[in-house]
Design an enzyme around this catalytic site. Structure first.
Site, PDB file in Angstrom:
ATOM      1  N   LYS A   7       2.148   5.920  -9.679  1.00  0.00           N
ATOM      2  CA  LYS A   7       0.971   5.852  -8.326  1.00  0.00           C
ATOM      3  C   LYS A   7       0.038   6.502  -7.981  1.00  0.00           C
ATOM      4  CE  LYS A   7       3.917   1.630  -7.952  1.00  0.00           C
ATOM      5  NZ  LYS A   7       3.819   0.138  -6.940  1.00  0.00           N
ATOM      6  N   ASP A  10       7.618   0.471  -0.843  1.00  0.00           N
ATOM      7  CA  ASP A  10       8.611   1.154  -1.597  1.00  0.00           C
ATOM      8  C   ASP A  10       8.846   2.658  -0.857  1.00  0.00           C
ATOM      9  OD1 ASP A  10      10.740  -1.005  -1.277  1.00  0.00           O
ATOM     10  OD2 ASP A  10      10.026  -1.362  -2.428  1.00  0.00           O
TER      11      ASP A  10
END
Length: 407
Positions: A76, A121
């Site tokens: 990410k 998340d």
């Protein structure tokens, strides 16, 4: 569960998709990120695991280890920073900010009141918070009930303001959107919805760096890939779309076979394949694979996946934990690897398929298959990792260091 995608195509990469995501744009993003202090220098390792390949009856297994991409511990770190940079360039064209200067914090004073927000998340939020801290703007992160306190603390460490809700991931996305509207903030999400596609596209484009490095480490500019199958983990579909689109454009009709793997209870992509359109998951969504516990397919990601993914399948949580344990164990010829719970869906899917010989044969998984999967994160929640494996990530890294030659 397992299905064949009747819409999968082996035609050249369509111009309609290339106008949205392309190798050229991915390479530009990669160049911008190359000087960001939030990333470690150089490409992440691409390991061959010959003992695991022998165990599973295939010719070769390659694993791309994204756990060492940065201190963030996951892939990410490539998506959120690029999306934030491109957002700021679009929002303030008159300022003529330079991408490298943004990531170096040179315009922090001008951006001190600029605020972005996202639901997460864990890993996307941490990536966005780190990028916002480097750039000098404000960041708000919305967390749902199932995000661990450990992951919350890791995000807050980068200066983000945390907002907690009692619902699930999809409800956290809705809450982030409402807060953005009320406060005149901008959502930087890795999932798309009606009227919101530009930023998710930029996030997905950042993941092209992974594909570029894999190509450079294997065949270079060859027209044929070094792998026959690529196993991709699900979530909303962003990572898979970023990787599949790059490899499809690179290899055209010779592209590898793509296999999508999701938690059984978070099967939104599997359901999308069944229905032929972006769909919702049919299960509870809650999964040990926290990063894949998503209930709705990203419509933008689906535009790329509906014609590139050849097979869709689901796995159980215990299969993911078994895959984590196998990678951590290593062997005489396989380096021990710290792979987080959301990073191993691909390996778990392959391990399931080789037990079902008829299905494996249909997919071309045999003694000649060369399989690639991407370990997208390390122990981003060390406590969770240790609880699942009965061993800390530090212990695994100690064995990894002992395994590496000359260390």
């Amino acid at each position: 569960m397992f299905i064949v995608n009747p819409k999968a195509s082996r035609q050249p990469y369509p111009p309609s998709l290339q106008s949205v995501m392309s190798i050229a744009q991915a390479n530009e993003s990669r160049q911008w990120l190359s000087r960001w202090s939030g990333l470690n220098a150089g490409a992440t390792p691409l390991y061959s695991l010959p003992d695991l390949a022998e165990e599973l009856g295939v010719a070769r297994i390659l694993v791309k280890d994204e756990s060492v991409r940065s201190q963030l511990g996951s892939f990410k770190a490539l998506g959120a920073p690029i999306a934030l940079v491109r957002l700021i360039l679009r929002t303030f064209p008159e300022q003529q900010f330079h991408p490298h200067g943004l990531l170096e914090g040179k315009y922090a004073d001008a951006l001190a009141d600029f605020t972005v927000i996202s639901a997460t998340d864990g890993n996307h939020g941490k990536g966005l918070a780190a990028a916002a801290q480097s750039i000098g703007c404000q960041c708000v992160i919305v967390l749902h009930a199932n995000v661990s306190v450990e992951r919350e603390q890791a995000i807050a460490a980068y200066g983000a303001r945390i907002v907690r809700i009692t619902g699930n991931y999809d409800e956290s996305v809705e809450h982030a959107a409402s807060l953005a509207t009320a406060n005149d903030w901008i959502v930087v999400s890795d999932t798309s919805y009606e009227g919101y596609e530009v930023i998710p596209r930029d996030v997905m484009q950042g993941y092209g760096t992974i594909a570029a490095e894999i190509i450079e480490a294997t065949t270079g500019n060859s027209a044929t890939p070094a792998f026959t199958h690529v196993f991709l983990q699900g979530g909303v579909g962003g990572l898979a779309a970023g990787i599949a689109s790059y490899l499809w454009e690179q290899y055209g009709e010779q592209r590898p076979t793509f296999v999508m793997v999701e938690p059984r209870q978070a099967d939104c992509l599997y359901q999308s394949a069944l229905l032929g359109k972006p769909a919702k998951a049919t299960g509870s969504v809650d999964s040990v694979m926290a990063g894949l516990a998503c209930g709705e397919t990203s419509p933008l990601a689906w535009r790329f996946l509906e014609s590139s993914v050849d097979f869709f399948m689901t796995i159980e949580d215990d299969e993911a934990v078994a895959a984590m344990r196998r990678l951590a164990a290593g062997s005489a010829r396989d380096i021990p690897l710290v792979a987080g719970e959301s990073s191993v869906a691909g390996l778990a899917g392959l391990a399931r398929l080789v037990k079902e010989t008829g299905v494996a044969a249909e997919m071309g998984i045999d003694a000649n298959a060369r399989v690639l999967f991407i370990s997208t994160e390390g122990a981003t929640a060390p406590g969770v990792y240790a609880e699942l494996l009965g061993e800390s990530d530090a212990s695994v890294l100690g064995r990894q260091k002992a395994w590496l030659p000359g260390v």
